[in-house]
Design a protein around this motif. Structure first.
Motif, PDB file in Angstrom:
ATOM      1  N   CYS A 337      47.091  39.727  36.994  1.00 51.18           N
ATOM      2  CA  CYS A 337      46.560  39.661  38.355  1.00 51.18           C
ATOM      3  C   CYS A 337      46.512  38.199  38.801  1.00 51.18           C
ATOM      4  O   CYS A 337      46.822  37.283  38.038  1.00 51.18           O
ATOM      5  CB  CYS A 337      45.192  40.320  38.436  1.00 51.18           C
ATOM      6  N   THR A 338      46.096  37.988  40.033  1.00 52.45           N
ATOM      7  CA  THR A 338      46.059  36.641  40.608  1.00 52.45           C
ATOM      8  C   THR A 338      45.206  35.696  39.769  1.00 52.45           C
ATOM      9  O   THR A 338      45.542  34.533  39.579  1.00 52.45           O
ATOM     10  CB  THR A 338      45.493  36.732  42.039  1.00 52.45           C
ATOM     11  N   GLY A 339      44.086  36.202  39.282  1.00 52.18           N
ATOM     12  CA  GLY A 339      43.237  35.409  38.410  1.00 52.18           C
ATOM     13  C   GLY A 339      42.439  34.346  39.149  1.00 52.18           C
ATOM     14  O   GLY A 339      42.485  34.231  40.380  1.00 52.18           O
ATOM     15  N   CYS A 343      41.630  33.900  43.101  1.00 51.93           N
ATOM     16  CA  CYS A 343      40.755  35.030  43.424  1.00 51.93           C
ATOM     17  C   CYS A 343      39.339  34.683  42.979  1.00 51.93           C
ATOM     18  O   CYS A 343      39.123  34.335  41.805  1.00 51.93           O
ATOM     19  CB  CYS A 343      41.235  36.304  42.730  1.00 51.93           C
ATOM     20  N   ARG A 345      36.882  36.481  42.326  1.00 49.31           N
ATOM     21  CA  ARG A 345      36.299  37.354  41.303  1.00 49.31           C
ATOM     22  C   ARG A 345      36.810  37.028  39.902  1.00 49.31           C
ATOM     23  O   ARG A 345      36.279  37.505  38.920  1.00 49.31           O
ATOM     24  CB  ARG A 345      36.648  38.818  41.594  1.00 49.31           C
ATOM     25  N   GLY A 346      37.859  36.277  39.815  1.00 49.71           N
ATOM     26  CA  GLY A 346      38.525  36.072  38.530  1.00 49.71           C
ATOM     27  C   GLY A 346      37.722  35.209  37.573  1.00 49.71           C
ATOM     28  O   GLY A 346      37.248  34.129  37.938  1.00 49.71           O
ATOM     29  N   SER A 373      43.943  41.104  33.023  1.00 51.70           N
ATOM     30  CA  SER A 373      43.130  41.295  34.212  1.00 51.70           C
ATOM     31  C   SER A 373      41.941  40.347  34.157  1.00 51.70           C
ATOM     32  O   SER A 373      41.195  40.340  33.181  1.00 51.70           O
ATOM     33  CB  SER A 373      42.646  42.757  34.286  1.00 51.70           C
ATOM     34  N   ALA A 374      41.771  39.580  35.220  1.00 50.43           N
ATOM     35  CA  ALA A 374      40.716  38.568  35.204  1.00 50.43           C
ATOM     36  C   ALA A 374      39.358  39.119  35.592  1.00 50.43           C
ATOM     37  O   ALA A 374      38.365  38.392  35.575  1.00 50.43           O
ATOM     38  CB  ALA A 374      41.107  37.405  36.119  1.00 50.43           C
ATOM     39  N   CYS A 375      39.316  40.400  35.970  1.00 50.32           N
ATOM     40  CA  CYS A 375      38.037  41.078  36.182  1.00 50.32           C
ATOM     41  C   CYS A 375      38.307  42.580  36.085  1.00 50.32           C
ATOM     42  O   CYS A 375      39.470  43.006  36.074  1.00 50.32           O
ATOM     43  CB  CYS A 375      37.395  40.675  37.515  1.00 50.32           C
ATOM     44  N   ARG A 377      38.328  44.956  38.071  1.00 49.37           N
ATOM     45  CA  ARG A 377      38.934  45.702  39.189  1.00 49.37           C
ATOM     46  C   ARG A 377      40.382  46.084  38.929  1.00 49.37           C
ATOM     47  O   ARG A 377      40.906  46.999  39.567  1.00 49.37           O
ATOM     48  CB  ARG A 377      38.855  44.878  40.482  1.00 49.37           C
ATOM     49  N   SER A 378      41.056  45.374  38.076  1.00 49.96           N
ATOM     50  CA  SER A 378      42.372  45.798  37.612  1.00 49.96           C
ATOM     51  C   SER A 378      43.392  45.951  38.745  1.00 49.96           C
ATOM     52  O   SER A 378      44.147  46.906  38.800  1.00 49.96           O
ATOM     53  CB  SER A 378      42.212  47.139  36.863  1.00 49.96           C
ATOM     54  N   CYS A 379      43.433  44.967  39.652  1.00 49.21           N
ATOM     55  CA  CYS A 379      44.321  45.061  40.828  1.00 49.21           C
ATOM     56  C   CYS A 379      45.806  45.128  40.467  1.00 49.21           C
ATOM     57  O   CYS A 379      46.592  45.707  41.202  1.00 49.21           O
ATOM     58  CB  CYS A 379      44.180  43.823  41.700  1.00 49.21           C
TER      59      CYS A 379
HETATM   60  S1  SF4 Z   1      41.622  42.044  39.066  1.00 52.99           S
HETATM   61 FE1  SF4 Z   1      39.790  40.939  39.754  1.00 52.99          FE
HETATM   62  S2  SF4 Z   1      40.256  38.786  39.410  1.00 52.99           S
HETATM   63 FE2  SF4 Z   1      42.198  39.909  39.356  1.00 52.99          FE
HETATM   64  S3  SF4 Z   1      42.985  39.751  41.447  1.00 52.99           S
HETATM   65 FE3  SF4 Z   1      41.842  41.691  41.278  1.00 52.99          FE
HETATM   66  S4  SF4 Z   1      39.765  41.178  41.996  1.00 52.99           S
HETATM   67 FE4  SF4 Z   1      40.799  39.242  41.528  1.00 52.99          FE
END
Ligand code: SF4
Length: 437
Positions: A337-339, A343, A345-346, A373-375, A377-379
């Motif tokens: 993910c963006t991390g 982001c 949230r990361g 995944s940096a959080c 939410r697993s985008c």
């Molecule tokens: S998974 Fe979490 S940290 Fe990664 S892009 Fe989505 S919201 Fe941001």
């Protein structure tokens, strides 16, 4: 273009949402198809109005990242002028229909679903009552192609049983047991009535099909649907055999149904391209293919109608461009993910960590499929990958393995490890060179 853009946290073409690296503009592509002229428009607009970073999504769409303050209108106008927008503003969010990127080309397809796909996209755009569907509400139309993603859950799916019949499923994947069978000619009516029925029955909190099915059994929903149809829903076959799923993301040269032509598939490094790369890809699609870039649900690209004799030259050109055209490249199995770099949230810089992990894997020979995944939410991944690394600190991850027994990311194997430890773990646990699906 009317201005009735809904409020939502999801980016759209007309709704540019902020991130740490600037605005995000999401362009939904019908069937994942981008004409070369459109690709140039996007690339040039991304250089002019944004950071030049483009992101390929796991639903075969494209995002422009880093939109600069004050450049939003110029970017939107450029995209609309290139026919990349919806017919009306309110329809932007609902154009969610996933097809195989090899639709119409794949020799294993059971049905060419492109005409029906076009009708379904028209239905979604031209029926104002459907514009209130959640921006995440998504349909899949599976023609039985070999190059297809059958692991992303969809609110509604239709899969070709043969060249005349489709099977219907809800809140799942074409690998699940279907609920009913229809003639292909009945599909448009079926989808229209099913979506309207969903909206009639769902409460404001029930935004997705699975939420409605938690309250109303599928059998009851089908009964109510039947009452709205002037043709009978046929029982689903007891032993449904969907076309085989791919074990790993595709890359390289693939046979095509049409003689003397082939498909060439490539992966974008962690789902991202620079604008210069997209400009070059547009050029390659015109020189070697049919002037189309088809985005894949593996965050890559497919170029179709390439003369077999030219395929190797195209492979070389792709390699020089820095896109991945070999299944042995470890980055092809990594999703991040963006991390924390972009982001809020990361917890960790998952993109940089994925690049580091790829270096380690290149050395030790393991080829796992891993989602960083940096959080929670697993985008970045619409499905649970064989392995998930979930950040628990800026430099540490929990390691999960997908199992049929455990929900979520699967079984927790290691509660905290650095990327160096992750690399060593895969070297120890996966035989070198042995892909792990
Ligand atoms: S998974 Fe979490 S940290 Fe990664 S892009 Fe989505 S919201 Fe941001």
């Amino acid at each position: 273009m009317p201005t009735s853009v809904r409020p939502s946290a999801c980016p759209g073409l007309l709704r540019i949402v902020p991130a740490l690296d600037g605005g995000i503009c999401r362009v939904k592509l019908p069937g994942g198809v981008l004409r070369s002229a459109q690709a140039r428009t996007i690339a040039e607009a991304a250089q002019r109005c944004a950071s030049g970073v483009l992101e390929l999504t796991n639903r075969s769409n494209l995002q422009i990242r880093g939109v600069l303050p004050g450049q939003e209108s110029a970017l939107i106008d450029a995209l609309l002028a290139a026919n990349l927008g919806p017919r009306v503003a309110a329809a932007d969010d609902v154009r969610n229909l996933m097809l195989s990127p090899a639709v119409g080309l794949d020799p294993q397809a059971r049905m060419d679903v492109r005409p029906l796909a076009s009708q379904l996209l028209d239905l979604l755009q031209d029926t104002p009552a459907l514009h209130v569907l959640s921006p995440k509400f998504a349909l899949q139309l599976d023609g039985g192609e070999a190059l297809a993603m059958r692991e992303h859950p969809h609110d509604l799916w239709l899969a070709a049983e043969d060249d005349q019949h489709l099977l219907l499923g809800l809140a799942g994947c074409p690998t699940d047991a279907p609920l009913a069978r229809i003639a292909a000619a009945q599909a448009l009516e079926l989808v229209r009535e099913l979506l309207l029925l969903f909206l009639d029955l769902a409460t404001p909190e029930q935004r997705r099909m699975r939420q409605l099915l938690a309250q109303i059994p599928a059998s009851e929903l089908l009964q109510r649907l039947q009452a709205r149809l002037d043709f009978p829903l046929q029982p689903a076959p007891r032993h449904w055999q969907p076309s085989a799923a791919l074990v790993r993301p595709p890359a390289g040269i693939y046979p095509q149904a049409q003689p003397d032509l082939c498909m060439v598939v490539a992966g974008a490094q962690l789902g991202r391209l620079q604008a210069e790369q997209l400009l070059a890809l547009a050029e390659l699609s015109e020189h070697y293919g049919d002037g189309e870039l088809r985005l894949t649900p593996w965050q890559g690209l497919l170029l179709g109608n390439v003369p077999v004799n030219n395929a190797q030259a195209l492979m070389t050109a792709l390699s020089e461009l820095g896109v991945i055209n070999q299944t042995a490249e470890p980055l092809l199995g990594l999703v991040a993910c963006t991390g924390s770099a972009a982001c809020a949230r990361g917890l960790a810089d998952s993109k940089q960590h994925a690049l580091h992990l790829a270096e380690l894997l290149r050395t030790n020979g393991a080829r796992p499929q891993v989602h960083l995944s940096a959080c929670p939410r697993s985008c970045a991944s619409a499905r649970v990958q064989p392995y998930t690394l979930l950040a628990c600190s800026p430099e540490h991850y929990q390691l999960y393995r997908r199992t049929t027994e455990a929900t979520g990311f699967g079984q927790l194997l290691v509660p905290s490890m650095t990327i160096d430890e992750v690399g060593a773990w895969f070297a120890d646990h996966l035989r070198a060179g042995q892909p792990d699906a």
